[in-house]
Design a protein around this motif. Structure first.
Motif, PDB file in Angstrom:
ATOM      1  N   VAL B  40       0.930  -1.085   0.126  1.00 11.35           N
ATOM      2  CA  VAL B  40       0.001   0.081  -0.100  1.00 11.35           C
ATOM      3  C   VAL B  40       1.076   1.328  -0.111  1.00 11.35           C
ATOM      4  O   VAL B  40       2.155   1.127   0.207  1.00 11.35           O
ATOM      5  CB  VAL B  40      -1.003   0.070   1.269  1.00 11.35           C
ATOM      6  CG1 VAL B  40      -1.948  -0.975   1.179  1.00 11.35           C
ATOM      7  CG2 VAL B  40      -0.064  -0.145   2.633  1.00 11.35           C
ATOM      8  N   VAL B  41       0.553   2.280  -0.386  1.00  8.77           N
ATOM      9  CA  VAL B  41       1.279   3.518  -0.511  1.00  8.77           C
ATOM     10  C   VAL B  41       0.994   4.610   0.934  1.00  8.77           C
ATOM     11  O   VAL B  41       1.820   5.300   0.933  1.00  8.77           O
ATOM     12  CB  VAL B  41       0.869   4.328  -1.711  1.00  8.77           C
ATOM     13  CG1 VAL B  41       0.758   3.528  -2.976  1.00  8.77           C
ATOM     14  CG2 VAL B  41      -0.739   4.807  -1.906  1.00  8.77           C
ATOM     15  N   ASN B  42       0.194   4.297   1.544  1.00  7.53           N
ATOM     16  CA  ASN B  42       0.003   5.237   2.901  1.00  7.53           C
ATOM     17  C   ASN B  42      -0.916   4.519   3.920  1.00  7.53           C
ATOM     18  O   ASN B  42      -1.363   3.290   3.800  1.00  7.53           O
ATOM     19  CB  ASN B  42      -0.669   6.538   2.592  1.00  7.53           C
ATOM     20  CG  ASN B  42      -1.992   6.468   1.934  1.00  7.53           C
ATOM     21  OD1 ASN B  42      -2.726   5.505   2.059  1.00  7.53           O
ATOM     22  ND2 ASN B  42      -2.547   7.300   1.027  1.00  7.53           N
ATOM     23  N   TYR B  43      -0.677   4.844   4.988  1.00  9.19           N
ATOM     24  CA  TYR B  43      -1.139   4.626   6.249  1.00  9.19           C
ATOM     25  C   TYR B  43      -2.849   4.143   6.068  1.00  9.19           C
ATOM     26  O   TYR B  43      -3.303   2.964   6.308  1.00  9.19           O
ATOM     27  CB  TYR B  43      -1.052   5.407   7.435  1.00  9.19           C
ATOM     28  CG  TYR B  43      -1.660   4.938   8.625  1.00  9.19           C
ATOM     29  CD1 TYR B  43      -1.327   3.533   9.263  1.00  9.19           C
ATOM     30  CD2 TYR B  43      -2.841   5.486   9.288  1.00  9.19           C
ATOM     31  CE1 TYR B  43      -2.184   3.057  10.197  1.00  9.19           C
ATOM     32  CE2 TYR B  43      -3.477   4.995  10.306  1.00  9.19           C
ATOM     33  CZ  TYR B  43      -3.238   3.863  10.760  1.00  9.19           C
ATOM     34  OH  TYR B  43      -3.995   3.168  11.854  1.00  9.19           O
ATOM     35  N   ILE B  82       8.081  -4.861  -4.148  1.00  7.17           N
ATOM     36  CA  ILE B  82       6.802  -4.335  -4.624  1.00  7.17           C
ATOM     37  C   ILE B  82       6.346  -4.873  -6.007  1.00  7.17           C
ATOM     38  O   ILE B  82       5.087  -5.444  -5.942  1.00  7.17           O
ATOM     39  CB  ILE B  82       6.907  -2.449  -4.797  1.00  7.17           C
ATOM     40  CG1 ILE B  82       7.263  -1.908  -3.573  1.00  7.17           C
ATOM     41  CG2 ILE B  82       5.802  -2.226  -5.534  1.00  7.17           C
ATOM     42  CD1 ILE B  82       7.880  -0.507  -3.498  1.00  7.17           C
ATOM     43  N   GLN B  83       7.281  -5.041  -6.720  1.00 11.01           N
ATOM     44  CA  GLN B  83       7.018  -5.644  -8.255  1.00 11.01           C
ATOM     45  C   GLN B  83       6.769  -7.028  -7.966  1.00 11.01           C
ATOM     46  O   GLN B  83       5.896  -7.592  -8.937  1.00 11.01           O
ATOM     47  CB  GLN B  83       8.426  -5.763  -9.105  1.00 11.01           C
ATOM     48  CG  GLN B  83       8.675  -4.066  -9.517  1.00 11.01           C
ATOM     49  CD  GLN B  83       9.945  -3.921 -10.570  1.00 11.01           C
ATOM     50  OE1 GLN B  83      10.691  -4.881 -10.181  1.00 11.01           O
ATOM     51  NE2 GLN B  83       9.717  -3.017 -11.348  1.00 11.01           N
ATOM     52  N   ILE B  89      -1.962  -1.577  -3.916  1.00 10.53           N
ATOM     53  CA  ILE B  89      -3.128  -0.793  -3.782  1.00 10.53           C
ATOM     54  C   ILE B  89      -2.442   0.830  -3.556  1.00 10.53           C
ATOM     55  O   ILE B  89      -1.686   1.326  -2.716  1.00 10.53           O
ATOM     56  CB  ILE B  89      -4.108  -1.107  -2.498  1.00 10.53           C
ATOM     57  CG1 ILE B  89      -4.317  -2.402  -2.688  1.00 10.53           C
ATOM     58  CG2 ILE B  89      -5.112  -0.009  -2.557  1.00 10.53           C
ATOM     59  CD1 ILE B  89      -5.117  -2.845  -1.409  1.00 10.53           C
ATOM     60  N   THR B  90      -2.811   1.539  -4.471  1.00  7.82           N
ATOM     61  CA  THR B  90      -2.539   3.017  -4.649  1.00  7.82           C
ATOM     62  C   THR B  90      -3.367   3.868  -4.508  1.00  7.82           C
ATOM     63  O   THR B  90      -4.889   3.258  -4.579  1.00  7.82           O
ATOM     64  CB  THR B  90      -1.931   3.220  -5.887  1.00  7.82           C
ATOM     65  OG1 THR B  90      -2.679   3.512  -7.084  1.00  7.82           O
ATOM     66  CG2 THR B  90      -0.717   2.428  -6.264  1.00  7.82           C
ATOM     67  N   VAL B 109      -1.942  -3.354  -9.873  1.00 11.27           N
ATOM     68  CA  VAL B 109      -2.105  -2.061  -9.409  1.00 11.27           C
ATOM     69  C   VAL B 109      -3.761  -1.838  -9.213  1.00 11.27           C
ATOM     70  O   VAL B 109      -4.350  -1.928 -10.181  1.00 11.27           O
ATOM     71  CB  VAL B 109      -1.392  -0.947 -10.034  1.00 11.27           C
ATOM     72  CG1 VAL B 109      -1.754   0.186  -9.450  1.00 11.27           C
ATOM     73  CG2 VAL B 109       0.163  -1.243 -10.141  1.00 11.27           C
ATOM     74  N   LEU B 110      -4.196  -1.500  -8.002  1.00 12.41           N
ATOM     75  CA  LEU B 110      -5.430  -0.980  -7.713  1.00 12.41           C
ATOM     76  C   LEU B 110      -5.576   0.384  -7.390  1.00 12.41           C
ATOM     77  O   LEU B 110      -4.932   0.852  -6.321  1.00 12.41           O
ATOM     78  CB  LEU B 110      -6.029  -1.985  -6.739  1.00 12.41           C
ATOM     79  CG  LEU B 110      -7.523  -1.315  -6.376  1.00 12.41           C
ATOM     80  CD1 LEU B 110      -8.548  -1.754  -7.163  1.00 12.41           C
ATOM     81  CD2 LEU B 110      -7.791  -1.830  -4.976  1.00 12.41           C
TER      82      LEU B 110
END
Lengths: 392, 317
Positions: B40-43, B82-83, B89-90, B109-110
């Motif tokens: 995921v990209v953030n909290y 990551i790959q 999930i972005t 990628v979602l």
């Protein structure tokens, strides 16, 4: 029998020029149909294999052949661009996986293919040396490109400018070679793969440059006010992506408007495929969605029609060559009349004399066949490259 | 004859070695594949996924503590992780620089923003800059802090749950149950915001940069962005702009993402602007989780508004 062979060989060696000429005549008349057959078989196999492994292709309406050949063989057909919006649309239908392709630039003569990591998985391409694409500015090269340009992971490869006289055009990008693909005996061996975003940087849609802020050199600024700092055209753009300047790279505009050449569409099941084909089979659609195998079959039908002409030509050439050879042998027999009389007076039977003549013909035809076989073997080994060089 | 026996024995030995290697490889692959990985990209997204799935799925938020998730870039090892993950999930709307600068498998990628398309807030002059031959231009941007509106966070959670159930069908039951619980918790936040909306109708405040638009829209409040640079003290022009807006709207307070400098707080106080911290929670809070921290912050905001008699002032307007 030994004596007949020895005499024939000695005769052929003595008349080298005549022997070589005859062998070449026969070889050339046989070579054309054989090589043509090999070539067409190879052409058919190659086209079919690649087309069968590519379920659907979407692209701008226009030449269906160009769309397929550019998407499958990366030939530079200069397709009309479509936008990333189309990729997102297909993705959102949930019917298929869209793999975008951007085939517009070259690097030292090799085609640059902008795509996503899904392409490598789709084509089952594995990295022989180095790693796969990681970040902006990276490229992965095909086996033939690595061999031809003597490149290995860690080296740099410069993209070619589209037009060297266009100073305001796209900037060549010095790409970092991060991996070399395993040989796949396909057009992928001759391509340079980059991430789609890297392709957009080559196209000038995205770029990186030094920070523009209040501390920027006055000579580089057009305007400076409390709200904004506007730089002029003198701000140098980075021509390669490094770890230090990666953060400065950015794109102008919305990603969904950025151009691509075509989309490989991989439906999740048969029903999805039919639904997708139906969606694009309307007049209002600006895109065409095609099954490459259908186009390839059409292309092959045309090739076979042309081949029929070649076959007729080959037949005529073969008849004329046979007649020519017969004439050569008849003239030869007439010239050698005194030789035959001498042999007869020495006690040679007529049958032996005919056997001598027949063995000569056999030697010439045999040598020609060996030559044809050798050329055919060499051609078969390189047929794939030759056909790709000739047709794509 | 001996040669034939030797050949047969060697052949079987080689075959068994090959089979062993294959089995080992399969075992390794199976082990690696045993625990699916979701990046995921953030909290807020980390919170959603962790809330929805069981321990069978590993959730990775690659951003190290102390780093800014908006600008952080991963190293080679992390790029590989990551790959190779099962799902990335972005947030979308250009949140997280690494999403724009790495090569990612699109199929994995979602982008949760796609599920909120109709609710996105775009800003025409998100970033103005110029270079090259094309003159000055502005970058239209989409505000990325969706999770500050619980209703949008519910939509994000639904999109994530849907994808998780497709990818990991064995988790379907867990995800369905947990999604309901998460929605209930977010409903509480929604109700709290609705209360504040009624109590403090038409509230206006300053913010340092464009972050709180979704929160403001949820409550029908107005937010004025000062575009003050992070880690930089405001200069004369910044104060001038604040004064102009202040004179026009009589704005009583300013929301800060992080605790501001005391000196700055005093200076603002002198200009009639109180300060309060409202962490948008792009990174994990030191205590509690997203729900508890948002509740605490909303209560704190309510107390602050009451203490500063802002309700009264706004109602007068």
């Amino acid at each position: 029998m030994n004596g007949i062979f020895r005499l024939t060989v000695r005769y052929l060696l003595y008349n080298k020029f005549k022997t070589i000429t005859l062998i070449l005549c026969v070889t050339l008349s046989l070579l054309l149909p054989v090589v043509l057959q090999f070539g067409i078989t190879q052409f058919e196999q190659e086209l079919h294999f690649r087309a069968r492994s590519t379920p659907l292709i979407a692209g701008a309406k226009g030449s269906r052949f160009d769309l397929v050949l550019e998407s499958i063989y990366f030939s530079q057909g200069k397709l009309e661009s479509i936008s990333m919006k189309e990729v997102e649309f297909i993705e959102q239908t949930g019917y298929a996986l869209p793999i975008p392709l951007a085939v517009r630039f070259t690097a030292q003569g090799s085609q640059i293919i902008g795509t996503t990591l899904d392409y490598f998985e789709f084509r089952d391409l594995s990295v022989a040396e180095g790693t796969s694409l990681k970040r902006l500015g990276d490229c992965v090269i095909g086996a033939n490109v690595a061999e031809k340009l003597q490149l290995k992971p860690g080296d740099r490869l410069m993209s070619d400018p589209l037009n060297v006289f266009d100073l305001s055009g796209n900037y060549p990008l010095k790409m970092l070679v991060v991996g070399v693909l395993e040989e796949s005996n396909s057009p992928d061996d001759d391509a340079v793969f980059v991430d789609l975003k890297t392709e957009w940087i080559i196209a000038g849609i995205g770029h990186g440059h030094q920070k523009i802020n209040v501390e920027t050199d006055k000579d580089l600024l057009l305007k400076r006010d409390p709200q904004r700092t506007v730089a002029n055209a003198a701000v140098p753009q980075f021509n390669e992506v490094t770890e230090e300047n990666l953060a400065s790279f950015h794109f102008h505009g919305q990603a969904e408007t950025f151009p691509i050449s075509s989309i490989i569409v991989v439906p999740f099941d048969e029903k999805s495929e039919v639904l997708l084909l139906g969606m694009y089979d309307v007049e209002q659609s600006t895109l065409q969605l095609i099954r490459p195998i259908v186009i390839v079959d059409e292309l092959l039908a045309m090739v076979f029609r042309v081949k029929k002409l070649f076959d007729v030509n080959t037949l005529l050439v073969a008849i004329s060559t046979t007649l020519l050879l017969a004439l050569v042998f008849l003239l030869s027999l007439r010239l050698r009349k005194r030789e035959r009389q001498t042999m007869f007076q020495l006690g040679c039977s007529r049958a032996t004399i005919w056997k001598l003549q027949f063995t000569e013909v056999l030697f010439i035809v045999g040598a020609s066949l060996v030559l044809v076989l050798m050329v055919a073997i060499v051609f078969q080994m390189y047929a794939s490259q030759v056909m790709r060089f000739l047709f794509f | 004859m001996q040669h034939i026996y030797l050949f047969v024995v060697l052949f079987f030995l080689m075959m068994s070695c090959a089979c062993q290697q294959d089995t080992q490889r399969e075992n390794n692959n199976a082990r690696n594949k045993q625990t699916p990985v979701v990046v995921v990209v953030n909290y807020p997204l980390e919170f959603i996924v962790e809330f929805l799935v069981g321990p069978e799925i590993r959730v990775i938020n690659p951003v190290p503590s102390g780093a800014d998730p908006e600008t952080w870039l991963p190293n080679d090892a992390m790029i590989q992780t990551i790959q190779e993950s099962d799902l990335i999930i972005t947030n979308g709307a250009d949140f997280a620089d690494w999403v724009k600068k790495l090569s990612l498998p699109r199929s994995k990628v979602l982008r949760t923003s796609l599920y909120l398309k109709d609710s996105l807030i775009t800003v025409s002059d998100f970033e103005v800059h110029s270079h090259g031959t094309k003159g000055a231009h502005s970058h239209a941007g989409t505000v990325a802090f969706f999770w500050l509106d619980p209703a949008l966070m519910i939509k994000q959670a639904e999109a994530v749950a849907q994808k998780l159930m497709v990818l990991f069908p064995q988790e379907k039951k867990t995800v369905t149950v947990n999604l309901k619980k998460l929605k209930d918790s977010l409903e509480v936040l929604k109700q709290k915001l609705d209360q504040l909306k009624t109590k403090y109708a038409g509230l206006q405040w300053f913010s340092q940069r464009p972050v709180y638009q979704y929160l403001a829209r949820r409550t029908d409040w107005s937010v004025h962005h000062l575009h003050w640079k992070k880690h930089l003290s405001p200069d004369d022009n910044d104060w001038k702009k604040l004064k102009t807006v202040q004179e026009e709207h009589q704005i009583p307070f300013m929301l800060w993402e992080q605790k501001p400098d005391e000196k700055l707080v005093k200076e603002l106080q002198q200009r009639g602007v109180a300060s309060i911290v409202f962490d948008p929670l792009t990174v994990k809070p030191t205590q509690g989780d997203y729900i508890s921290e948002m509740q605490r912050q909303l209560n704190q905001l309510e107390q602050f508004l009451t203490q500063h008699s802002i309700a009264l002032d706004t109602s007068k307007k």
